[in-house]
Design a protein around this motif. Sequence first.
Motif, PDB file in Angstrom:
ATOM      1  N   GLU A  28       0.834  -1.213   0.000  1.00 49.70           N
ATOM      2  CA  GLU A  28       0.000   0.000   0.000  1.00 49.70           C
ATOM      3  C   GLU A  28       0.863   1.255   0.000  1.00 49.70           C
ATOM      4  O   GLU A  28       0.618   2.193  -0.760  1.00 49.70           O
ATOM      5  N   GLU A  29       1.861   1.253   0.866  1.00 45.95           N
ATOM      6  CA  GLU A  29       2.746   2.414   1.002  1.00 45.95           C
ATOM      7  C   GLU A  29       3.486   2.720  -0.298  1.00 45.95           C
ATOM      8  O   GLU A  29       3.692   3.882  -0.646  1.00 45.95           O
ATOM      9  N   LEU A  30       3.867   1.664  -1.014  1.00 46.02           N
ATOM     10  CA  LEU A  30       4.652   1.845  -2.234  1.00 46.02           C
ATOM     11  C   LEU A  30       3.805   1.843  -3.504  1.00 46.02           C
ATOM     12  O   LEU A  30       4.339   1.983  -4.610  1.00 46.02           O
ATOM     13  N   GLY A  31       2.509   1.649  -3.370  1.00 47.51           N
ATOM     14  CA  GLY A  31       1.615   1.696  -4.518  1.00 47.51           C
ATOM     15  C   GLY A  31       1.779   0.532  -5.487  1.00 47.51           C
ATOM     16  O   GLY A  31       1.646   0.700  -6.700  1.00 47.51           O
ATOM     17  N   VAL A  32       2.069  -0.645  -4.924  1.00 49.59           N
ATOM     18  CA  VAL A  32       2.207  -1.858  -5.740  1.00 49.59           C
ATOM     19  C   VAL A  32       1.378  -2.966  -5.100  1.00 49.59           C
ATOM     20  O   VAL A  32       0.812  -2.790  -4.028  1.00 49.59           O
ATOM     21  N   THR A  33       1.344  -4.122  -5.731  1.00 50.44           N
ATOM     22  CA  THR A  33       0.612  -5.249  -5.148  1.00 50.44           C
ATOM     23  C   THR A  33       1.501  -5.977  -4.140  1.00 50.44           C
ATOM     24  O   THR A  33       2.729  -5.828  -4.141  1.00 50.44           O
ATOM     25  N   ARG A  34       0.870  -6.780  -3.313  1.00 53.68           N
ATOM     26  CA  ARG A  34       1.615  -7.592  -2.348  1.00 53.68           C
ATOM     27  C   ARG A  34       2.545  -8.553  -3.087  1.00 53.68           C
ATOM     28  O   ARG A  34       3.637  -8.850  -2.629  1.00 53.68           O
ATOM     29  N   GLN A  35       2.104  -9.064  -4.231  1.00 55.03           N
ATOM     30  CA  GLN A  35       2.943  -9.984  -5.016  1.00 55.03           C
ATOM     31  C   GLN A  35       4.246  -9.324  -5.441  1.00 55.03           C
ATOM     32  O   GLN A  35       5.286  -9.969  -5.491  1.00 55.03           O
ATOM     33  N   VAL A  36       4.199  -8.034  -5.758  1.00 60.89           N
ATOM     34  CA  VAL A  36       5.414  -7.305  -6.130  1.00 60.89           C
ATOM     35  C   VAL A  36       6.369  -7.269  -4.929  1.00 60.89           C
ATOM     36  O   VAL A  36       7.575  -7.468  -5.077  1.00 60.89           O
ATOM     37  N   ILE A  37       5.814  -7.058  -3.747  1.00 55.16           N
ATOM     38  CA  ILE A  37       6.644  -7.040  -2.535  1.00 55.16           C
ATOM     39  C   ILE A  37       7.258  -8.417  -2.307  1.00 55.16           C
ATOM     40  O   ILE A  37       8.451  -8.531  -1.989  1.00 55.16           O
ATOM     41  N   VAL A  38       6.478  -9.476  -2.468  1.00 55.33           N
ATOM     42  CA  VAL A  38       6.986 -10.849  -2.303  1.00 55.33           C
ATOM     43  C   VAL A  38       8.148 -11.084  -3.274  1.00 55.33           C
ATOM     44  O   VAL A  38       9.189 -11.639  -2.898  1.00 55.33           O
ATOM     45  N   LYS A  39       7.986 -10.637  -4.502  1.00 52.48           N
ATOM     46  CA  LYS A  39       9.049 -10.774  -5.506  1.00 52.48           C
ATOM     47  C   LYS A  39      10.283  -9.957  -5.112  1.00 52.48           C
ATOM     48  O   LYS A  39      11.415 -10.441  -5.211  1.00 52.48           O
ATOM     49  N   ASP A  40      10.063  -8.724  -4.640  1.00 52.81           N
ATOM     50  CA  ASP A  40      11.187  -7.884  -4.199  1.00 52.81           C
ATOM     51  C   ASP A  40      11.949  -8.541  -3.052  1.00 52.81           C
ATOM     52  O   ASP A  40      13.180  -8.549  -3.038  1.00 52.81           O
ATOM     53  N   ILE A  41      11.223  -9.112  -2.101  1.00 51.23           N
ATOM     54  CA  ILE A  41      11.862  -9.788  -0.961  1.00 51.23           C
ATOM     55  C   ILE A  41      12.672 -10.981  -1.471  1.00 51.23           C
ATOM     56  O   ILE A  41      13.802 -11.208  -1.030  1.00 51.23           O
ATOM     57  N   ALA A  42      12.125 -11.741  -2.408  1.00 53.88           N
ATOM     58  CA  ALA A  42      12.841 -12.891  -2.979  1.00 53.88           C
ATOM     59  C   ALA A  42      14.128 -12.436  -3.663  1.00 53.88           C
ATOM     60  O   ALA A  42      15.181 -13.070  -3.516  1.00 53.88           O
ATOM     61  N   ILE A  43      14.085 -11.327  -4.385  1.00 54.67           N
ATOM     62  CA  ILE A  43      15.280 -10.804  -5.056  1.00 54.67           C
ATOM     63  C   ILE A  43      16.306 -10.339  -4.031  1.00 54.67           C
ATOM     64  O   ILE A  43      17.507 -10.639  -4.161  1.00 54.67           O
ATOM     65  N   ALA A  46      17.940 -13.324  -2.601  1.00 58.95           N
ATOM     66  CA  ALA A  46      18.865 -13.903  -3.588  1.00 58.95           C
ATOM     67  C   ALA A  46      20.168 -13.111  -3.651  1.00 58.95           C
ATOM     68  O   ALA A  46      21.224 -13.662  -3.960  1.00 58.95           O
ATOM     69  N   GLU A  47      20.096 -11.824  -3.330  1.00 58.89           N
ATOM     70  CA  GLU A  47      21.295 -10.974  -3.284  1.00 58.89           C
ATOM     71  C   GLU A  47      22.068 -11.165  -1.982  1.00 58.89           C
ATOM     72  O   GLU A  47      23.087 -10.527  -1.773  1.00 58.89           O
ATOM     73  N   GLY A  48      21.566 -12.012  -1.098  1.00 58.48           N
ATOM     74  CA  GLY A  48      22.274 -12.302   0.147  1.00 58.48           C
ATOM     75  C   GLY A  48      21.795 -11.533   1.361  1.00 58.48           C
ATOM     76  O   GLY A  48      22.390 -11.627   2.432  1.00 58.48           O
ATOM     77  N   LYS A  49      20.710 -10.795   1.235  1.00 53.53           N
ATOM     78  CA  LYS A  49      20.169 -10.056   2.385  1.00 53.53           C
ATOM     79  C   LYS A  49      19.512 -11.052   3.327  1.00 53.53           C
ATOM     80  O   LYS A  49      18.813 -11.951   2.902  1.00 53.53           O
ATOM     81  N   LYS A  50      19.732 -10.881   4.606  1.00 52.21           N
ATOM     82  CA  LYS A  50      19.219 -11.802   5.626  1.00 52.21           C
ATOM     83  C   LYS A  50      17.813 -11.388   6.069  1.00 52.21           C
ATOM     84  O   LYS A  50      17.594 -10.991   7.198  1.00 52.21           O
TER      85      LYS A  50
END
Length: 171
Positions: A28-43, A46-50
């Motif tokens: 909501e805050e970023l004006g995208v869908t929850r699925q976009v957030i799930v994808k961002d978290i996955a990326i 994958a970049e090594g963020k804990k």
Amino acid sequence: MNSKERRKYIEDLLRKSGKPQKGHILAEELGVTRQVIVKDIAILRAEGKKIIATPEGYLIPKEEKIMVKKVIAVSHGTSGIDEELKIIVKFGGIVEDVIVEHPLYGEISGMIMVKTLYDIENFMKKIQEYKAEPLLILTGGVHLHTIAAENEDILKNIINELKCKDYLISD
């Protein structure tokens, strides 16, 4: 804001916040869908963020003292969940996860990150609210927990009391 800027924003927020952030609120805050957030978290992962996902939302754990960890095997019915968690927290332990061995899917785990009596209360409330079956029902009560503590003595105290209550399978 492009996707790279959004992921940077999410990472910065999770690092600074110190508390879990719900995916739908970030969306909501970023004006995208929850699925976009799930994808961002996955990326980001994958970049090594804990980044870990808890029932309360996403978080990046703060760098804390070095903790000792032990995986314990326990067994009890659903009525023993509250008492088991309270034993672990009482001595200063943190229940990081719950793991069960499923005959079809293999190992199934869920992050719970229970550190305080308040966390236990919320966890137990959510079981009721969501009418959710805990993972231990898949295995007749047998499950594993990763327990973190500041030192070995705390782990020993937790293990001793779990043995006394006949929850511990082996140590």
